[in-house]
Write a protein that holds these residues in place. Sequence first.
Motif, short mmCIF file in Angstrom:
data_model
loop_
_atom_site.label_atom_id
_atom_site.label_comp_id
_atom_site.label_asym_id
_atom_site.label_seq_id
_atom_site.Cartn_x
_atom_site.Cartn_y
_atom_site.Cartn_z
N GLU A 111 2.79 -16.16 -8.23
CA GLU A 111 3.87 -17.14 -8.38
C GLU A 111 4.70 -17.28 -7.10
OE1 GLU A 111 4.53 -19.38 -11.05
OE2 GLU A 111 2.45 -18.74 -11.13
N ILE A 112 4.96 -16.16 -6.43
CA ILE A 112 5.73 -16.23 -5.18
C ILE A 112 4.97 -17.05 -4.14
CG2 ILE A 112 6.51 -14.85 -3.20
CD1 ILE A 112 7.22 -12.63 -5.30
N VAL A 113 3.69 -16.77 -3.98
CA VAL A 113 2.88 -17.48 -2.99
C VAL A 113 2.75 -18.96 -3.37
CG1 VAL A 113 0.59 -17.66 -1.93
CG2 VAL A 113 1.64 -15.41 -2.27
N ASP A 114 2.34 -19.23 -4.61
CA ASP A 114 2.11 -20.61 -5.03
C ASP A 114 3.38 -21.44 -4.95
OD1 ASP A 114 0.59 -22.78 -6.21
OD2 ASP A 114 1.79 -22.41 -8.00
N ASN A 115 4.46 -20.94 -5.50
CA ASN A 115 5.71 -21.71 -5.49
C ASN A 115 6.30 -21.81 -4.09
OD1 ASN A 115 6.51 -22.62 -8.33
ND2 ASN A 115 5.75 -20.55 -8.63
N GLY A 116 6.08 -20.79 -3.27
CA GLY A 116 6.52 -20.86 -1.88
C GLY A 116 5.82 -21.98 -1.13
N ILE A 117 4.51 -22.10 -1.36
CA ILE A 117 3.74 -23.17 -0.71
C ILE A 117 4.20 -24.54 -1.19
CG2 ILE A 117 1.43 -24.21 -0.59
CD1 ILE A 117 0.39 -21.29 -0.34
N ILE A 118 4.42 -24.68 -2.49
CA ILE A 118 4.91 -25.95 -3.03
C ILE A 118 6.27 -26.29 -2.42
CG2 ILE A 118 5.71 -27.15 -5.11
CD1 ILE A 118 3.55 -25.52 -6.65
N TRP B 201 -6.68 -3.28 -4.61
CA TRP B 201 -5.95 -2.07 -4.25
C TRP B 201 -5.39 -1.39 -5.50
CZ3 TRP B 201 -0.78 -0.55 -4.56
CH2 TRP B 201 -0.44 0.59 -3.81
N MET B 202 -4.78 -2.18 -6.40
CA MET B 202 -4.18 -1.60 -7.61
C MET B 202 -5.24 -1.02 -8.56
SD MET B 202 -1.10 -4.28 -8.43
CE MET B 202 -0.83 -3.57 -10.02
N ILE B 203 -6.33 -1.76 -8.77
CA ILE B 203 -7.39 -1.29 -9.65
C ILE B 203 -7.98 0.01 -9.10
CG2 ILE B 203 -9.70 -1.78 -10.57
CD1 ILE B 203 -8.82 -4.79 -10.56
N GLY B 204 -8.16 0.08 -7.80
CA GLY B 204 -8.70 1.28 -7.16
C GLY B 204 -7.82 2.50 -7.35
N ARG B 205 -6.57 2.29 -7.68
CA ARG B 205 -5.64 3.39 -7.93
C ARG B 205 -5.32 3.57 -9.42
NH1 ARG B 205 -6.17 1.93 -3.41
NH2 ARG B 205 -5.65 3.04 -1.53
N GLY B 206 -6.13 2.91 -10.26
CA GLY B 206 -5.95 3.08 -11.70
C GLY B 206 -4.80 2.28 -12.28
N LYS B 207 -4.30 1.30 -11.53
CA LYS B 207 -3.17 0.48 -11.99
C LYS B 207 -3.64 -0.96 -12.18
CE LYS B 207 0.17 3.45 -9.68
NZ LYS B 207 -0.06 4.45 -10.67
N GLY B 208 -2.72 -1.82 -12.57
CA GLY B 208 -3.06 -3.23 -12.76
C GLY B 208 -4.11 -3.40 -13.84
N PHE C 189 4.21 -16.72 -16.44
CA PHE C 189 4.24 -15.31 -16.87
C PHE C 189 3.84 -15.20 -18.34
CE2 PHE C 189 6.51 -14.31 -12.98
CZ PHE C 189 6.17 -12.99 -12.75
N LEU C 190 4.37 -16.09 -19.18
CA LEU C 190 4.09 -16.05 -20.61
C LEU C 190 2.59 -16.21 -20.89
CD1 LEU C 190 5.42 -15.96 -23.47
CD2 LEU C 190 5.41 -18.45 -23.40
N PHE C 191 1.98 -17.22 -20.27
CA PHE C 191 0.54 -17.43 -20.48
C PHE C 191 -0.28 -16.32 -19.83
CE2 PHE C 191 1.82 -21.61 -21.88
CZ PHE C 191 0.84 -21.95 -22.80
N GLY C 192 0.14 -15.88 -18.65
CA GLY C 192 -0.58 -14.79 -17.98
C GLY C 192 -0.61 -13.52 -18.83
N THR D 87 1.98 -7.74 -14.30
CA THR D 87 3.27 -8.07 -13.68
C THR D 87 3.16 -8.30 -12.17
OG1 THR D 87 4.49 -6.96 -15.42
CG2 THR D 87 5.65 -7.32 -13.35
N VAL D 88 2.57 -7.35 -11.45
CA VAL D 88 2.48 -7.49 -9.99
C VAL D 88 1.59 -8.67 -9.63
CG1 VAL D 88 1.68 -6.37 -7.87
CG2 VAL D 88 2.99 -5.07 -9.55
N SER D 89 0.45 -8.79 -10.30
CA SER D 89 -0.50 -9.87 -10.01
C SER D 89 0.15 -11.24 -10.21
CB SER D 89 -1.73 -9.71 -10.91
OG SER D 89 -2.70 -10.66 -10.60
#
Length: 174
Positions: free
Chosen positions: A115-122, A159-166, A78-81, A108-110
């Motif tokens: 992190e959830i996906v990557d750490n879940g796989i690990i 999806w987020m960019i298309g809605r003006g977010k992220g 998160f810090l580096f991101g 934040t969402v990205s």
Amino acid sequence: MDHTAHHTGTGHDHATHEGHHGHADHDGHAGASWGMAVKATLHCLTGCAIGEILGMVIGTALMWGNVPTMILAITLAFLFGYSFTLLAVRRAGLDFKTALKVALAADTVSIAVMEIVDNGIIALTPGAMDAHLSDGLFWSALLGGFAVAFLITTPVNKWMIGRGKGHAVVHAYH
């Protein structure tokens, strides 16, 4: 070229934008291109990967257990991101407080999905949590996790960019 398509970098996507023009659920933003979503996800992935690998290396070198090592790795991801975006918008002339708000809104969402996906796989890869830095299993689980996280996070960013977010928030300052 209309001003909305030019602003979001999706000038080649006129037909899609015109087809949605005026719909309340679209919030007046042009649809994000896949290229824009891939670029935003790669940006996020770079920060996450640096932080996570650094955290794993530090935790392993200090002979910490799995939980403290993962906490450090996720925190650094998160810090580096956030730091990558923060530096970019600071260069664009924003003060630190505003730049921090933009980075938090953009990433934040990205980062969380990644992190959830990557750490879940690990965590779910047999033996990966106990593998050492010199083991191929450690690196294949980590890199495989990043690859799957990239594939899942890219549509989320689109999806987020298309809605003006992220990352659309960041593009407003470039």
